[in-house]
Structures are given as structure tokens and as C-alpha cells.
Design an enzyme around this catalytic site. Structure first.
Site, PDB file in Angstrom:
ATOM      1  N   ARG A  65       0.332  -1.431   0.266  1.00 39.92           N
ATOM      2  CA  ARG A  65      -0.397   0.259   0.105  1.00 39.92           C
ATOM      3  C   ARG A  65       0.884   1.512   0.050  1.00 39.92           C
ATOM      4  NH1 ARG A  65      -3.341   2.377   4.218  1.00 39.92           N
ATOM      5  NH2 ARG A  65      -5.073   3.231   3.623  1.00 39.92           N
ATOM      6  N   HIS A  69       0.811   4.148  -2.744  1.00 38.74           N
ATOM      7  CA  HIS A  69       0.502   5.534  -2.500  1.00 38.74           C
ATOM      8  C   HIS A  69       1.577   6.805  -3.537  1.00 38.74           C
ATOM      9  CE1 HIS A  69      -2.498   5.876   0.394  1.00 38.74           C
ATOM     10  NE2 HIS A  69      -3.316   4.045  -0.260  1.00 38.74           N
ATOM     11  N   ASN A  94      -3.485   9.795   4.033  1.00 33.28           N
ATOM     12  CA  ASN A  94      -2.815   8.558   3.941  1.00 33.28           C
ATOM     13  C   ASN A  94      -2.151   8.523   5.867  1.00 33.28           C
ATOM     14  OD1 ASN A  94      -1.761   8.587   1.559  1.00 33.28           O
ATOM     15  ND2 ASN A  94      -0.471  10.567   1.765  1.00 33.28           N
ATOM     16  N   HIS A 156      -5.277  -6.194  -2.816  1.00 32.69           N
ATOM     17  CA  HIS A 156      -6.568  -6.417  -1.439  1.00 32.69           C
ATOM     18  C   HIS A 156      -5.965  -7.569  -0.843  1.00 32.69           C
ATOM     19  CE1 HIS A 156      -8.891  -2.253  -2.105  1.00 32.69           C
ATOM     20  NE2 HIS A 156      -7.546  -2.273  -1.714  1.00 32.69           N
TER      21      HIS A 156
END
Length: 291
Positions: A65, A69, A94, A156
């Protein structure tokens, strides 16, 4: 911001490192960038990731992740690691990011053995690669279009989410209880989520992205979508949208096919906005620019 000089691909389950040569941005890719300047770079990052993952099994999901980002905001330049006001880290969106300590640990080791050589951007990319490799180490086989979106959403299959991340699928009734308002979510799964995340739940409460095999990087995510158990609304949309449903079905039935597509899409992801040649800098500390 920093340059990224390693680009990661994969043939099924074995990830292979490439790099952008220390040359103008138009330079071609070359293999094994750190073979001479820091031959043990990959090993040191891999060992750091494995050590952290053995203590905290949520580490791989955090690292993936973190990379997403970083790459999708200003390109893969490790800017997400910078601390301070008006940085990516300070953005409320975030707040739930994690894995920073793993990158810092790897950087610390590399600065001892190869000072001023390996960029934080490369460490982040390698750590994310090794996070996936950690999850699928039981396998020994070799293995950002709409298709890339479906593929990368497969991240995910591991990781966690705060209750607020999917709260828009529920609403609070007059008695203060949650009720399901998103008909695309399986009712039984929704009940489990409401028990875990009742109205007024602490901001620290989390659930696994994948309720079935939460610590294994596999194709279970797509099987969850078929069963209407996608945690996020954006997950469920992949199965309900005719443009993406076939790919979801294909990946749900073909784990090897998912891994192959993952390698190709991951390569595209880690090539976004790369800095080469004289662009950027190799930071001495990942949390601050060089003075």
C-alpha cells in the site's frame, strides 16, 4: 524528489530486478543495477522485509500500500516517506499508511555497507516486491489500463483496513445501529463487518481486506468478489461492471494467470514518473531531503 532506478517485473512467482542506467532519462533499461556498487542490496532489503513480516504478518500489505500511494501521487520517488508539514505523509488520506519503519531499517543497514548508494525509492520498490514474494514463498514455480486496475486491486488479498474506509456502505438508524445500504455486499459478510465495526467504533479498529486468506498473496480476492464479499465499494464495482467482470472471473479461476498479470502491471506501476540521471537525489535518510 528521489530517483528510482530499479524496475521490478515477474515471471509467475519469481520477481526479477531491472534498473534504469545512471544516464539521461531516455536511457534504456539494464539488468542488475547494484551488482557492482552494492552487490548485497537486494539481499539486505529482502532479509529486512522477511524479519519484519515474521514479527508482524500485516507488514507485506503495508509495504504494498505504501508503494501504491507513493507511485500514484507524484511518481515513484519515495516522497511518501518524507515527514513534515505539507508532505504526503501529512495528508489525512495517508494517516493509515504503515511500513515506514521497515524502509528505515533497510536504509539503515544499506547506509552502513553501501553509504550514499541505494536510493530510498529503490528500497521501497524492492521492499514491496519482497513483500509479495514473502506471501507466496510456499510456491516454487517460476513464474495502467483498466486491466491493470483489476490486477493491482488484487493487492487487497492481504492487508487491513480501518472501519472508516468502508463506512459508506452502511448508515446509522434512529437507534444508533448500523444498517446495510449497499445491496452489492453479501448480507452475512455485512453482519460480520457491523459486529467488528459498530457505530462509534474506535478509529483504531481494523478488519482484514480478505476475510478468507488474509495473510496469503493469492487469487482469493477475486473469489471474494464473486461471492459479493469485496470489502470496498470499489472492489464490488469490479465484479458488477461488465467491462471488468470477465477478468475478475478469469483471475478467480486461474491463480497463475493472476500472478503473470500482476508481474506485468506491477512493472508498469513502478515505472510511473521515474527519475533518472541527474534528476532527484539519493537521500541519506528516507524521511528528509539532503541539506
Amino acid at each position: 524528489m528521489e530517483k528510482i532506478r530499479v524496475i521490478l517485473s515477474a515471471e509467475l512467482l519469481v520477481f526479477v530486478m531491472f534498473s534504469i542506467a545512471e544516464a539521461p532519462p531516455s536511457a534504456n533499461l539494464s539488468l542488475n543495477f547494484y551488482d557492482v556498487s552494492c552487490p548485497s542490496a537486494e539481499l539486505m532489503v529482502r532479509n529486512t522485509v522477511r524479519s519484519a513480516s515474521s514479527v508482524d504478518p500485516t507488514t507485506p500489505g503495508k509495504l504494498l500500500r505504501l508503494l501504491f500511494h507513493d507511485c500514484l501521487v507524484e511518481g515513484c520517488d519515495a516522497s511518501v516517506l518524507l515527514q513534515g508539514n505539507r508532505t504526503e505523509q501529512s495528508d489525512p488520506a495517508n494517516n493509515s499508511l504503515g511500513g515506514f519503519s521497515v524502509i528505515d531499517s533497510a536504509k539503515g543497514v544499506l547506509e552502513v555497507f553501501c553509504p550514499g548508494t541505494v536510493s530510498c525509492a529503490d528500497i521501497l520498490a524492492l521492499a514491496a516486491r519482497d513483500a509479495v514474494e514473502t506471501m507466496i514463498k510456499i510456491f516454487s514455480s517460476k513464474g495502467l489500463s483498466l486491466e491493470d486496475l483489476v490486477t493491482l486491486s488484487g493487492a487487497h488479498t492481504i492487508g487491513i483496513a480501518h472501519c472508516s474506509a468502508f463506512s459508506d456502505r452502511f448508515e446509522k438508524d434512529s437507534k444508533g445501529n448500523l444498517t446495510l445500504i449497499d445491496s452489492s455486499l453479501d448480507g452475512t459478510y455485512a453482519e460480520e463487518l457491523m459486529k467488528r465495526c459498530p457505530a462509534g467504533a474506535s478509529l483504531s479498529v481494523t478488519v482484514h481486506n480478505d476475510p478468507e486468506t488474509s495473510f496469503v498473496f493469492d487469487n482469493q480476492y477475486y473469489q471474494n468478489l464473486q461471492a459479493h464479499k469485496g470489502l470496498f465499494q470499489s472492489d464490488s464495482a469490479l465484479f458488477s461492471d461488465n467491462r471488468t467482470r470477465k477478468q475478475v472471473d478469469d483471475f478467480a479461476n486461474d491463480q497463475v494467470g493472476f500472478f503473470e498479470s500482476w508481474g506485468q502491471s506491477f512493472l508498469k506501476l513502478t515505472s510511473i514518473g521515474v527519475k533518472t540521471g541527474d534528476e532527484g537525489e539519493i537521500r541519506r535518510s528516507c524521511s528528509a531531503t539532503n541539506m
